[in-house]
Scaffold this motif. Structure first.
Motif, PDB file in Angstrom:
ATOM      1  N   THR A 174     -18.488 -36.742 -17.654  1.00  0.00           N
ATOM      2  CA  THR A 174     -19.695 -36.645 -16.830  1.00  0.00           C
ATOM      3  C   THR A 174     -20.234 -38.035 -16.533  1.00  0.00           C
ATOM      4  N   MET A 187     -16.552 -31.281  -6.494  1.00  0.00           N
ATOM      5  CA  MET A 187     -17.942 -31.211  -6.966  1.00  0.00           C
ATOM      6  C   MET A 187     -18.005 -30.991  -8.474  1.00  0.00           C
ATOM      7  N   THR A 188     -16.873 -30.598  -9.067  1.00  0.00           N
ATOM      8  CA  THR A 188     -16.845 -30.321 -10.509  1.00  0.00           C
ATOM      9  C   THR A 188     -15.625 -30.999 -11.136  1.00  0.00           C
ATOM     10  N   SER A 217     -23.611 -30.917 -17.927  1.00  0.00           N
ATOM     11  CA  SER A 217     -24.105 -30.956 -16.561  1.00  0.00           C
ATOM     12  C   SER A 217     -24.718 -32.299 -16.231  1.00  0.00           C
ATOM     13  N   VAL A 218     -25.199 -32.398 -14.987  1.00  0.00           N
ATOM     14  CA  VAL A 218     -25.915 -33.593 -14.528  1.00  0.00           C
ATOM     15  C   VAL A 218     -27.387 -33.240 -14.407  1.00  0.00           C
ATOM     16  N   ILE A 262     -25.355 -26.881  -5.589  1.00  0.00           N
ATOM     17  CA  ILE A 262     -25.881 -28.166  -6.056  1.00  0.00           C
ATOM     18  C   ILE A 262     -26.401 -29.004  -4.889  1.00  0.00           C
ATOM     19  N   TYR A 322     -17.606 -39.442 -13.703  1.00  0.00           N
ATOM     20  CA  TYR A 322     -17.625 -38.869 -12.351  1.00  0.00           C
ATOM     21  C   TYR A 322     -18.978 -38.281 -11.954  1.00  0.00           C
ATOM     22  N   TYR A 323     -19.854 -38.120 -12.892  1.00  0.00           N
ATOM     23  CA  TYR A 323     -21.206 -37.604 -12.685  1.00  0.00           C
ATOM     24  C   TYR A 323     -21.221 -36.320 -11.847  1.00  0.00           C
ATOM     25  N   ARG A 324     -20.681 -35.270 -12.454  1.00  0.00           N
ATOM     26  CA  ARG A 324     -20.709 -33.933 -11.851  1.00  0.00           C
ATOM     27  C   ARG A 324     -20.546 -32.909 -12.974  1.00  0.00           C
ATOM     28  N   LEU A 341     -25.443 -35.576  -7.496  1.00  0.00           N
ATOM     29  CA  LEU A 341     -24.134 -36.086  -7.896  1.00  0.00           C
ATOM     30  C   LEU A 341     -24.113 -37.612  -7.995  1.00  0.00           C
ATOM     31  N   LYS A 342     -25.271 -38.215  -7.808  1.00  0.00           N
ATOM     32  CA  LYS A 342     -25.415 -39.656  -8.036  1.00  0.00           C
ATOM     33  C   LYS A 342     -26.476 -39.824  -9.110  1.00  0.00           C
ATOM     34  N   PRO A 373     -26.505 -32.293  -3.145  1.00  0.00           N
ATOM     35  CA  PRO A 373     -25.560 -33.420  -3.217  1.00  0.00           C
ATOM     36  C   PRO A 373     -26.146 -34.685  -3.857  1.00  0.00           C
TER      37      PRO A 373
END
Length: 563
Positions: free
Chosen positions: A367, A345-346, A390-391, A441, A370-372, A446-447, A443
């Motif tokens: 970021t 997740m990170t 961050s995202v 977070i 991987y966007y996380r 994360l997209k 989920p």
């Protein structure tokens, strides 16, 4: 990407605003999405006015700060202007020092060394002030958490005025004045100023006591606009006014240092995006690769020949920064795959040899990949230092707070932060950060989300529509450039991948019998099979201008395409 079309607005509201302003319904929708519901609000949005800037004395401690500076001048005290080494800090120092020097000579500047002193107020900086008989320090873009440092300065009979915009801790430093709109007890109406913006409010207050008006301070707004863009603060309210007029200064009457930078890149008529990607990185590069003093010197220089020399040095720093950024990003991506951490997740990576000046940029690059929530660590003296990114929608500052048992020092915002810790705590911190993020977070964050303003047809894109759209600028957080969705598109047969490595996509699209538009998608080369195989597809895009051989045409800058 997650396509998220913004919620529908009632037809009644659309019709009412469209009628009141005599505008196209699509323009009315875009205004309503920004909370603009009346003629007066639209006038204020489209015609930013300096008269709408707030009274600086509404800020907590402003009266005290002004009185202390006036006393220092009356008593011929030496004043040290202290600021961080990034764009917001160096522009703040240039702003405050150059303004005070217009009527008081005993003013000097101090930028901490990124590697020797680190972020914010330093003991070394206070010792410098003490050794050189400075009795007042004005700290900009830092200081709101410097409780021990301010106490140390007090012991040395040095007073502090703090101009900051970061979130304070539970306790404020015992400074003469703490100017920070994010203070719980501060009633200032606009909370999202950058550090340079807070500095500008202080010179606005000082100027008012000297019989000057806002018109006398216009020449400083180029610095404020640069800081607003580079520090990614919302371009709404007061920031929108300051950025609007600051851009006018940059484009019509740029300071000598900016002239020297722009000669290097041969660019005119800058947007806020140009400021962020052309001026910002060069100012930042000085502090990243050498010392922030170089940036301040360039920003206050009035001799064009000297400014050109400083600008060429900074250009070299920027080239060095780009090379380091590219190399370290590659090494970090390799580290992630080799340690099999692609599914976490990170992202938390560390190498003691990575250049501290570029780890923030590398964190942003990772970021994007991987966007996380991401942290990039390197060695800094006896400790490890990191930059966090961050995202959208996730508060990395709060997540770090949950890990504070393993952190020596940290500060920052919702989306970007910095921290230091001891090497012995790195593994425990890394595990705890992953655990905190995994538990808190959503989920779907994360997209990456693509917020789409509204669906339109290609026939809606007229020169008049675009002329009005341009007046929505300057764009940025809180006032994003509108992303449009158009369905039933087809390439006319000329679509292809372009660029040195063929990673970009260029197509000419039509929708039924409408006019054709050239569309360019940076980094969308992998979508070629959708766009270039005679299929019907839909696209999300912003409307841009493309200038070629003196002719300007509208084009679509693709954000994403789907079948």
């Amino acid at each position: 990407m997650r396509w998220n079309i913004l919620p529908k607005i009632s037809e009644e509201k659309i019709s009412k605003l469209s009628s009141a302003l005599n505008i196209d319904r699509n323009i009315a929708i875009l205004l309503l999405q920004r909370g603009i519901e009346s003629f007066e609000e639209a006038k204020s949005f489209f015609r930013p006015s300096l008269e709408e800037l707030h009274d600086p004395f509404l800020m907590q401690d402003m009266q005290v700060a002004v009185a202390r500076i006036e006393k220092a001048i009356e008593n011929q005290e030496s004043i040290l202007i202290y600021g961080d080494y990034d764009v917001d800090g160096t522009t703040s120092v240039a702003l405050m020092s150059s303004y005070l020097k217009t009527y008081y000579p005993n003013v000097a500047t101090y930028i901490p060394d990124r590697y020797d002193e680190g972020y914010g107020v330093s003991y070394k900086g206070i010792d410098f002030a003490s050794d050189n008989d400075f009795s007042l320090i004005i700290a900009l873009d830092c200081g709101v958490k410097a409780i021990e440092k301010v106490a140390y300065a007090t012991e040395k009979n040095i007073d502090f005025i703090i101009c900051d915009h970061h979130r304070p801790g539970n306790e404020l430093p015992k400074a003469i004045a703490v100017l920070d709109p994010k203070r719980d007890d501060c009633k200032y109406p606009f909370k999202d100023l950058c550090g340079c913006g807070v500095g500008f409010k202080l010179i606005q207050a000082l100027a008012s006591r000297r019989g000057q008006t806002i018109e006398d301070l216009l020449l400083y707004l180029d610095l404020v606009a640069t800081a607003i863009g580079a520090d990614i603060v919302p371009i709404t309210g007061e920031n929108r006014i300051l950025a609007h007029f600051g851009l006018k200064v940059i484009n019509n009457n740029p300071r000598t240092g900016y002239q020297a930078i722009l000669k290097q890149v041969n660019k005119t008529n800058l947007t806020i995006t140009d400021v962020v990607f052309i001026i910002g990185p060069r100012i930042n590069a000085a502090g990243r690769m050498k010392h922030g003093n170089h940036a301040v010197t360039l920003l206050v220089e009035t001799d064009i020949n000297k400014a050109i020399i400083w600008a060429s040095e900074i250009e070299q720093f920027n080239k060095d920064r780009r090379e380091a950024d590219k190399r370290i990003t590659k090494e970090a991506l390799t580290q992630i795959t080799e340690t099999n951490e692609t599914q976490q997740m990170t992202t938390v990576v560390y190498d003691e040899n990575w250049h501290k000046g570029v780890i923030g940029i590398v964190a942003s690059r990772l970021t994007e990949t991987y966007y996380r929530p991401t942290l990039v660590f390197t060695k800094s003296g006896e400790k490890l230092a990191a930059s966090a990114r961050s995202v959208k929608g996730f508060d990395v500052y709060n997540a770090l707070q949950e890990c504070s048992e393993f952190i020596e020092q940290f500060g920052g915002h919702m989306y970007a932060a910095g921290l230091t810790l001891f090497e012995k705590d790195y593994k425990n911190f890394k595990a705890k950060f992953e655990d905190v993020v995994a538990k808190t977070i959503d989920p779907k964050l994360l997209k990456p989300e693509l917020a789409i303003a509204l669906e339109i047809d290609l026939a809606d894109i007229t020169p008049k529509f675009h002329r009005i759209l341009k007046q929505f600028a300057p764009f940025g957080p809180g006032n994003r450039q509108p992303v449009f969705l158009t369905k039933n598109l087809k390439d006319t047969g000329y679509g292809k991948c372009v660029g040195a490595d063929k990673t970009h996509l260029r197509v000419t699209v039509k929708q039924g019998n409408s006019n054709q538009f050239v569309a360019i998608g940076f980094g969308l080369g992998d979508k070629k099979d959708i766009a270039c195989t005679n299929k019907i597809f839909k696209a999300a895009y912003v409307i841009d201008e493309n200038e070629w051989q003196g002719t300007v045409n509208l084009q679509l800058r693709l954000k994403d395409i789907q079948e």
